[in-house]
Design a protein around this motif. Structure first.
Motif, mmCIF file in Angstrom:
data_model
loop_
_atom_site.group_PDB
_atom_site.id
_atom_site.type_symbol
_atom_site.label_atom_id
_atom_site.label_comp_id
_atom_site.label_asym_id
_atom_site.label_seq_id
_atom_site.Cartn_x
_atom_site.Cartn_y
_atom_site.Cartn_z
ATOM 1 N N VAL A 1 -5.411 -127.116 11.677
ATOM 2 C CA VAL A 1 -5.636 -126.682 13.040
ATOM 3 C C VAL A 1 -6.974 -126.156 13.046
ATOM 4 C CG1 VAL A 1 -5.255 -125.260 14.813
ATOM 5 C CG2 VAL A 1 -3.109 -126.098 13.686
ATOM 6 N N ILE B 1 -7.301 -123.607 18.981
ATOM 7 C CA ILE B 1 -6.195 -123.770 19.952
ATOM 8 C C ILE B 1 -6.895 -123.018 21.502
ATOM 9 C CG2 ILE B 1 -3.908 -122.409 20.725
ATOM 10 C CD1 ILE B 1 -3.608 -121.711 17.792
ATOM 11 N N GLU B 2 -6.548 -123.929 22.158
ATOM 12 C CA GLU B 2 -7.019 -123.744 23.605
ATOM 13 C C GLU B 2 -6.068 -123.531 24.843
ATOM 14 O OE1 GLU B 2 -9.944 -126.390 26.842
ATOM 15 O OE2 GLU B 2 -9.268 -127.202 24.837
ATOM 16 N N ILE C 1 -3.229 -125.984 23.876
ATOM 17 C CA ILE C 1 -3.218 -127.214 22.986
ATOM 18 C C ILE C 1 -3.839 -126.696 21.804
ATOM 19 C CG2 ILE C 1 -4.544 -129.167 23.043
ATOM 20 C CD1 ILE C 1 -5.252 -128.842 26.145
ATOM 21 N N VAL D 1 -5.083 -127.950 18.492
ATOM 22 C CA VAL D 1 -6.042 -129.218 18.250
ATOM 23 C C VAL D 1 -6.338 -129.141 16.642
ATOM 24 C CG1 VAL D 1 -8.233 -130.284 18.353
ATOM 25 C CG2 VAL D 1 -7.214 -128.942 20.455
ATOM 26 N N THR D 2 -5.678 -130.330 16.061
ATOM 27 C CA THR D 2 -5.915 -130.445 14.418
ATOM 28 C C THR D 2 -6.876 -131.884 14.505
ATOM 29 O OG1 THR D 2 -4.114 -132.380 14.278
ATOM 30 C CG2 THR D 2 -3.578 -129.932 14.351
ATOM 31 N N GLN E 1 -4.550 -134.834 15.701
ATOM 32 C CA GLN E 1 -3.698 -134.734 16.749
ATOM 33 C C GLN E 1 -3.811 -133.515 17.769
ATOM 34 O OE1 GLN E 1 0.131 -135.788 15.648
ATOM 35 N NE2 GLN E 1 1.018 -136.036 17.697
ATOM 36 N N LYS E 2 -3.415 -133.622 18.935
ATOM 37 C CA LYS E 2 -3.153 -132.254 19.955
ATOM 38 C C LYS E 2 -1.904 -132.173 20.240
ATOM 39 C CE LYS E 2 -7.764 -132.926 21.943
ATOM 40 N NZ LYS E 2 -8.637 -133.041 23.057
ATOM 41 N N TYR E 3 -1.535 -130.891 20.152
ATOM 42 C CA TYR E 3 0.046 -130.709 20.616
ATOM 43 C C TYR E 3 -0.109 -129.868 21.840
ATOM 44 C CZ TYR E 3 1.022 -132.207 15.663
ATOM 45 O OH TYR E 3 1.001 -132.901 14.319
ATOM 46 N N ILE E 4 0.498 -130.173 22.865
ATOM 47 C CA ILE E 4 0.661 -129.275 24.129
ATOM 48 C C ILE E 4 1.951 -128.542 23.845
ATOM 49 C CG2 ILE E 4 0.751 -129.206 26.649
ATOM 50 C CD1 ILE E 4 -0.786 -131.845 26.585
ATOM 51 N N TYR F 1 -9.843 -119.409 23.931
ATOM 52 C CA TYR F 1 -9.744 -120.231 22.465
ATOM 53 C C TYR F 1 -9.418 -119.198 21.433
ATOM 54 C CZ TYR F 1 -12.251 -124.050 24.649
ATOM 55 O OH TYR F 1 -12.749 -125.075 25.416
ATOM 56 N N GLN G 1 -17.047 -130.852 17.479
ATOM 57 C CA GLN G 1 -16.520 -129.891 18.545
ATOM 58 C C GLN G 1 -17.211 -128.539 18.708
ATOM 59 O OE1 GLN G 1 -12.492 -131.201 19.948
ATOM 60 N NE2 GLN G 1 -12.422 -131.529 17.692
#
Length: 244
Positions: free
Chosen positions: A160, A163-164, A171, A173-174, A177-180, A204, A225
């Motif tokens: 990871v 995290i947002e 979300i 964020v890795t 991939q992004k996981y919601i 964040y 990013q």
């Protein structure tokens, strides 16, 4: 060009104005086709028990005789469910029942459209294999299970980046991939068992181990990013940062 899928849908809501609003929103949405609009959950129960099927169900919660959550508990194979309610109190119960989204009335067409987009994504996702009756092994220390849409997903938190916060979701964020995930940033921050995840902004949480550089008030993570570091978080952040 592939044709976008059209999902059949049903409405169950005991208030006419809410049914009319949903019917109007559905009529504006090319990816939805309304099949039926019912004014109580018992009608809905009889509708599904008669063998009728839809892809998406817009479902109110508080209704006489049978509420929407109890209807979901009774149905053996419910469709994708988007709850529509005037009350926020049922969110935990709702997501335990694996609903796709939770719309708090009154909601506008933009919020409705975001819920429909989630339903489209869920409908297009491959069906997960049937669960084994054998208990799953405990995850490694750096892994956690999180609920993503209608399934529990194992995430290696070493991967990871940050995290947002996104309204009532976060979300994760890795690199790949992004996981919601349906939870608040505050709740997730309190439950994360890893010391190297640090709140750096009201929106964040940052994995300190994935920082490549710090510039212009932001942490740079792989992929280039930039994660902003809020002024009220900077003192604690720099205390935790290993630096010469």
């Amino acid at each position: 060009m592939a044709t976008a899928p059209v999902l059949t849908c049903a409405i169950i809501d005991d208030e006419e104005i809410n049914r009319l609003t949903l019917e109007h929103y559905i009529s504006l949405t090319d990816s939805l086709q309304l099949v039926t609009s019912l004014d109580d959950a018992l009608q809905g129960l009889n509708y599904f028990r008669a063998g009728n099927r839809v892809d998406v169900l817009f479902l109110d919660i508080q209704m006489p005789q049978l509420n929407g959550l109890d209807l979901l508990r009774v149905l053996s194979d419910p469709p994708i469910v988007i709850l529509t309610t005037a009350h926020e109190d049922f969110a935990v119960d709702a997501f335990d029942l694996r609903v796709t989204d939770y719309l708090v009335k009154p909601f506008d067409y933009a919020r409705f459209s975001r819920a429909v987009q989630r339903a489209l994504q869920q409908h297009a996702a491959p069906v997960p294999a049937a669960a084994s009756p054998v208990a799953a092994p405990a995850p490694p220390d750096n892994d956690l299970f999180v609920k993503v849409n209608n399934k529990m997903v194992r995430i290696n938190f070493d991967e990871v980046l940050y995290i947002e916060a996104l309204s009532d979701y976060v979300i994760i964020v890795t690199d790949k991939q992004k996981y919601i995930v349906y939870t608040t940033m505050k709740a997730l921050d309190a439950r994360l068992p890893f010391d190297h995840f640090v709140r750096v902004h009201r929106s964040y949480i940052l994995n300190m181990r994935r920082i490549e550089a710090i510039e212009d008030g932001a942490a740079v993570v792989p992929g280039g990013q930039h994660v902003p570091i809020g002024k009220s978080y900077q003192e604690a952040f720099f205390r935790k940062l290993n630096r010469i």
